[in-house]
Enzyme design. Structure first.
Site, mmCIF file in Angstrom:
data_model
loop_
_atom_site.group_PDB
_atom_site.id
_atom_site.type_symbol
_atom_site.label_atom_id
_atom_site.label_comp_id
_atom_site.label_asym_id
_atom_site.label_seq_id
_atom_site.Cartn_x
_atom_site.Cartn_y
_atom_site.Cartn_z
ATOM 1 N N ASP A 13 -8.560 34.558 -40.688
ATOM 2 C CA ASP A 13 -9.000 34.066 -39.368
ATOM 3 C C ASP A 13 -8.556 32.631 -39.094
ATOM 4 O O ASP A 13 -9.242 31.888 -38.385
ATOM 5 C CB ASP A 13 -10.535 34.156 -39.223
ATOM 6 C CG ASP A 13 -11.052 35.524 -39.587
ATOM 7 O OD1 ASP A 13 -10.441 36.504 -39.143
ATOM 8 O OD2 ASP A 13 -12.052 35.615 -40.324
ATOM 9 N N GLU A 14 -7.428 32.219 -39.629
ATOM 10 C CA GLU A 14 -6.964 30.835 -39.446
ATOM 11 C C GLU A 14 -6.272 30.628 -38.109
ATOM 12 O O GLU A 14 -6.007 29.482 -37.728
ATOM 13 C CB GLU A 14 -5.981 30.444 -40.571
ATOM 14 C CG GLU A 14 -6.553 30.472 -41.979
ATOM 15 C CD GLU A 14 -6.345 31.814 -42.653
ATOM 16 O OE1 GLU A 14 -5.951 32.779 -41.967
ATOM 17 O OE2 GLU A 14 -6.582 31.916 -43.865
ATOM 18 N N LYS A 16 -3.468 32.837 -37.372
ATOM 19 C CA LYS A 16 -2.074 33.208 -37.688
ATOM 20 C C LYS A 16 -1.404 33.919 -36.519
ATOM 21 O O LYS A 16 -0.227 33.701 -36.250
ATOM 22 C CB LYS A 16 -2.024 34.141 -38.915
ATOM 23 C CG LYS A 16 -2.492 33.506 -40.199
ATOM 24 C CD LYS A 16 -2.533 34.516 -41.312
ATOM 25 C CE LYS A 16 -3.551 35.593 -41.124
ATOM 26 N NZ LYS A 16 -4.945 35.182 -41.180
ATOM 27 N N ALA A 39 -7.466 43.521 -40.278
ATOM 28 C CA ALA A 39 -7.045 42.270 -39.632
ATOM 29 C C ALA A 39 -7.395 42.304 -38.153
ATOM 30 O O ALA A 39 -7.519 43.374 -37.559
ATOM 31 C CB ALA A 39 -5.537 42.101 -39.779
ATOM 32 N N GLY A 40 -7.544 41.139 -37.583
ATOM 33 C CA GLY A 40 -7.786 41.069 -36.148
ATOM 34 C C GLY A 40 -7.140 39.809 -35.624
ATOM 35 O O GLY A 40 -7.495 38.713 -36.030
ATOM 36 N N HIS A 41 -6.144 39.973 -34.792
ATOM 37 C CA HIS A 41 -5.456 38.807 -34.241
ATOM 38 C C HIS A 41 -5.737 38.734 -32.745
ATOM 39 O O HIS A 41 -5.407 39.653 -32.003
ATOM 40 C CB HIS A 41 -3.949 38.903 -34.504
ATOM 41 C CG HIS A 41 -3.611 38.771 -35.954
ATOM 42 N ND1 HIS A 41 -2.401 39.140 -36.489
ATOM 43 C CD2 HIS A 41 -4.317 38.294 -36.985
ATOM 44 C CE1 HIS A 41 -2.399 38.895 -37.795
ATOM 45 N NE2 HIS A 41 -3.556 38.386 -38.111
ATOM 46 N N GLN A 224 -5.103 38.464 -43.211
ATOM 47 C CA GLN A 224 -6.077 37.866 -44.140
ATOM 48 C C GLN A 224 -5.620 36.463 -44.588
ATOM 49 O O GLN A 224 -4.975 35.794 -43.822
ATOM 50 C CB GLN A 224 -6.339 38.800 -45.341
ATOM 51 C CG GLN A 224 -7.117 40.063 -44.984
ATOM 52 C CD GLN A 224 -6.261 41.169 -44.415
ATOM 53 O OE1 GLN A 224 -5.214 41.468 -44.943
ATOM 54 N NE2 GLN A 224 -6.688 41.771 -43.329
ATOM 55 N N THR A 303 -13.060 39.331 -35.192
ATOM 56 C CA THR A 303 -12.342 40.122 -34.178
ATOM 57 C C THR A 303 -12.504 41.604 -34.455
ATOM 58 O O THR A 303 -12.569 42.421 -33.542
ATOM 59 C CB THR A 303 -10.828 39.772 -34.221
ATOM 60 O OG1 THR A 303 -10.705 38.364 -34.236
ATOM 61 C CG2 THR A 303 -10.079 40.337 -33.055
ATOM 62 N N THR A 305 -14.977 43.056 -36.709
ATOM 63 C CA THR A 305 -16.343 43.537 -36.945
ATOM 64 C C THR A 305 -17.377 42.859 -36.054
ATOM 65 O O THR A 305 -18.520 43.314 -35.996
ATOM 66 C CB THR A 305 -16.740 43.265 -38.406
ATOM 67 O OG1 THR A 305 -16.654 41.851 -38.626
ATOM 68 C CG2 THR A 305 -15.838 43.981 -39.390
ATOM 69 N N PRO A 308 -20.804 37.195 -37.236
ATOM 70 C CA PRO A 308 -20.656 35.737 -37.155
ATOM 71 C C PRO A 308 -19.992 35.232 -38.430
ATOM 72 O O PRO A 308 -20.304 35.698 -39.523
ATOM 73 C CB PRO A 308 -22.096 35.218 -37.060
ATOM 74 C CG PRO A 308 -22.984 36.364 -37.326
ATOM 75 C CD PRO A 308 -22.188 37.633 -37.264
HETATM 76 P P1 IMP Z 1 -11.577 44.711 -46.771
HETATM 77 O O1 IMP Z 1 -10.238 44.112 -46.554
HETATM 78 O O2 IMP Z 1 -12.083 45.469 -45.542
HETATM 79 O O3 IMP Z 1 -11.656 45.530 -48.008
HETATM 80 O O4 IMP Z 1 -12.631 43.513 -46.964
HETATM 81 C C1 IMP Z 1 -12.639 42.692 -48.125
HETATM 82 C C2 IMP Z 1 -12.998 41.257 -47.771
HETATM 83 O O5 IMP Z 1 -11.962 40.676 -46.994
HETATM 84 C C3 IMP Z 1 -14.278 41.113 -46.920
HETATM 85 O O6 IMP Z 1 -14.937 39.917 -47.280
HETATM 86 C C4 IMP Z 1 -13.740 41.003 -45.500
HETATM 87 O O7 IMP Z 1 -14.641 40.311 -44.647
HETATM 88 C C5 IMP Z 1 -12.486 40.188 -45.757
HETATM 89 N N1 IMP Z 1 -11.454 40.407 -44.730
HETATM 90 C C6 IMP Z 1 -10.624 41.462 -44.598
HETATM 91 N N2 IMP Z 1 -9.798 41.306 -43.562
HETATM 92 C C7 IMP Z 1 -10.091 40.117 -43.026
HETATM 93 C C8 IMP Z 1 -9.542 39.360 -41.929
HETATM 94 O O8 IMP Z 1 -8.602 39.760 -41.242
HETATM 95 N N3 IMP Z 1 -10.117 38.154 -41.702
HETATM 96 C C9 IMP Z 1 -11.122 37.650 -42.467
HETATM 97 N N4 IMP Z 1 -11.658 38.308 -43.488
HETATM 98 C C10 IMP Z 1 -11.144 39.527 -43.767
#
Ligand code: IMP
Length: 428
Positions: A13-14, A16, A39-41, A224, A303, A305, A308
């Site tokens: 979430d930087e 990117k 991921a969520g951009h 990520q 983005t 889920t 917060p």
């Molecule tokens: P997973 O990738 O769904 O298995 O989640 C593993 C960990 O990575 C959890 O703490 C998620 O919240 C975190 N995570 C996965 N994708 C993202 C992302 O795009 N941004 C921030 N955290 C992420």
């Protein structure tokens, strides 16, 4: 050399997507190399908000071809939804512009169910995953029983593999007394998605190498962040892939001779979603101030889920580590505007762990949980910086804050973002 790799330097979430969107304006190809729709951009262009989970942010630039690389795990039903959403917004998403690697892995309904079942079983030790089936899909890949996207070109074979995967998981669920996956409810949408996605399938490894040889400009879009990397992150509170520099090369299939720049993207403060230690985490009013209320799309809420995000002071210890792991040639600092109005700002410059000073994060979770940040305090600034475009025009204290980050990480700052619009960037 034609390849630029963009990598998150913190816990994801930087910003990117925004960095890629900007760099993609003169790219021939934008390629994602790891993760999936966890991921969520979020991008903001001409007052429109685009939320992308699978398709690279470069899709908004008509000249760029977008690639979903072999290192990704892809939910085909969600990929089709994303294609349709973008097409409805008038964006050209045709097989000439979008390619899915035949070597990428498919996230099946079994993976999604297992992600939830495994999270529940962890009780109060939850990882806080995004529940998109990411971990179970990578587990099957490494266990050599995954289904690759290329299988979608042989529908009979694909459906057989999918059925087998779901039935095997159902056996396990039955043994554990858990509700079973409704096979029939899933086969039709997966079949329809496969038919839609077949034209997008390609050997992206060969394509990328041919393009790189002829000097095409390729932007590799990380998902990520380094601290979520399965090797280099705060294990076990990590994702199951390699979002750092090695993952870019293995997740796209080309060699380091083509890599020119490795750009780290870091937020001007720290955020994290999900579980795991975060040494500079703040609570109360300061955290809320950094997080925002959720009214704006750039506030600190996931983005994918909507959760917060945990917020804290900038942690130069993990940034320094991310610079080392990835060999960043430069850094992009995002959301500096959010820090306007703080009387003073803190940066963690080292940790104290069991009485010892450390300049790098420890490798075990137990030690990270005990890490006490050693803070340096810098004076804040009150001016609104969102209209500034040149580094020398930043308020003195804002410039000193940015310069201190570069110094602590021994890495130059390439640009600083000061707002959500495409042009809200401050250049050196
Ligand atoms: P997973 O990738 O769904 O298995 O989640 C593993 C960990 O990575 C959890 O703490 C998620 O919240 C975190 N995570 C996965 N994708 C993202 C992302 O795009 N941004 C921030 N955290 C992420």
């Amino acid at each position: 050399m034609p390849a630029t790799i963009i990598i998150g330097a913190q816990w994801g979430d930087e910003g990117k997507g925004r960095a890629v969107d900007w760099l993609a304006s003169d790219a021939d190809i934008v390629a994602r190399y790891s993760g999936g729709d966890n991921a969520g951009h979020t991008l903001y262009v001409n007052s429109e908000v685009f939320k992308l989970h699978l398709i690279p942010s470069g899709i908004l630039h008509p000249q760029a071809v977008c690639v979903l690389g072999n290192g990704m795990v892809v939910n085909p039903v969600n990929m089709v939804k994303e294609i349709d959403q973008l097409s409805a917004m008038g964006i050209d998403v045709t097989p000439e512009r979008l390619m899915l690697s035949t070597r990428a892995h498919i996230i099946t309904p079994a993976h999604i169910t297992l992600d939830s079942v495994q999270e529940k079983a962890r009780g109060d030790q939850k990882l806080g995953t995004t529940l998109r089936g990411i971990g179970p899909a990578y587990l099957d890949k490494i266990g050599r029983k995954g289904i690759r996207a290329g299988k979608m070109s042989d529908l009979e074979n694909y459906l057989e593999a999918l059925t087998q995967a779901i039935e095997q998981t159902n056996e396990q669920l039955r043994r554990d007394g858990l509700p079973l996956i409704d096979l029939d409810a899933h086969l039709q949408p997966y079949l329809e998605a496969a038919e839609r996605l077949r034209p997008f399938l390609a050997d992206t490894t060969v394509f990328l190498n041919e393009q790189l040889r002829s000097n095409a400009q390729v932007v590799c879009e990380g998902a990520q962040g380094t601290l979520l990397d399965v090797d280099h992150g705060s294990y076990p509170f990590v994702t199951s892939s390699s979002p750092s520099v090695g993952g870019a090369l293995s997740g796209l299939g080309f060699g380091p001779k083509y890599v020119d720049r490795v750009i780290g993207v870091a937020k001007a403060f720290s955020t994290r979603v999900g579980s795991g230690a975060m040494p500079t985490e703040l609570e109360g009013a300061l955290a809320q101030r950094l997080r925002g209320t959720g009214e704006n799309f750039w506030d600190e809420f996931g983005t994918t889920t909507g959760r917060p995000r945990r917020c804290g002071w900038l942690d130069a210890v993990i940034l320094r580590y991310a610079c080392a792991v990835n060999g960043f040639t430069e850094l992009i600092i995002t959301k500096l505007d959010i820090l306007s109005g703080f009387e003073e700002l803190k940066i963690a410059i080292a940790y104290q762990i069991h009485g010892e000073r450390s300049d790098y994060p420890p490798s075990t979770m137990e030690e990270l949980q005990h890490a006490q940040p050693i803070y340096e305090t810098l004076p804040g600034w009150s001016e609104d910086v969102s209209g500034i475009r040149r580094m020398e025009d930043l308020p003195k204290n804002a410039r000193a804050y940015v310069e201190r980050i570069a110094e602590l990480c021994d890495t130059p700052i390439y640009t600083v973002s000061v707002g959500p619009e495409r042009d809200q960037l401050v250049h050196a």
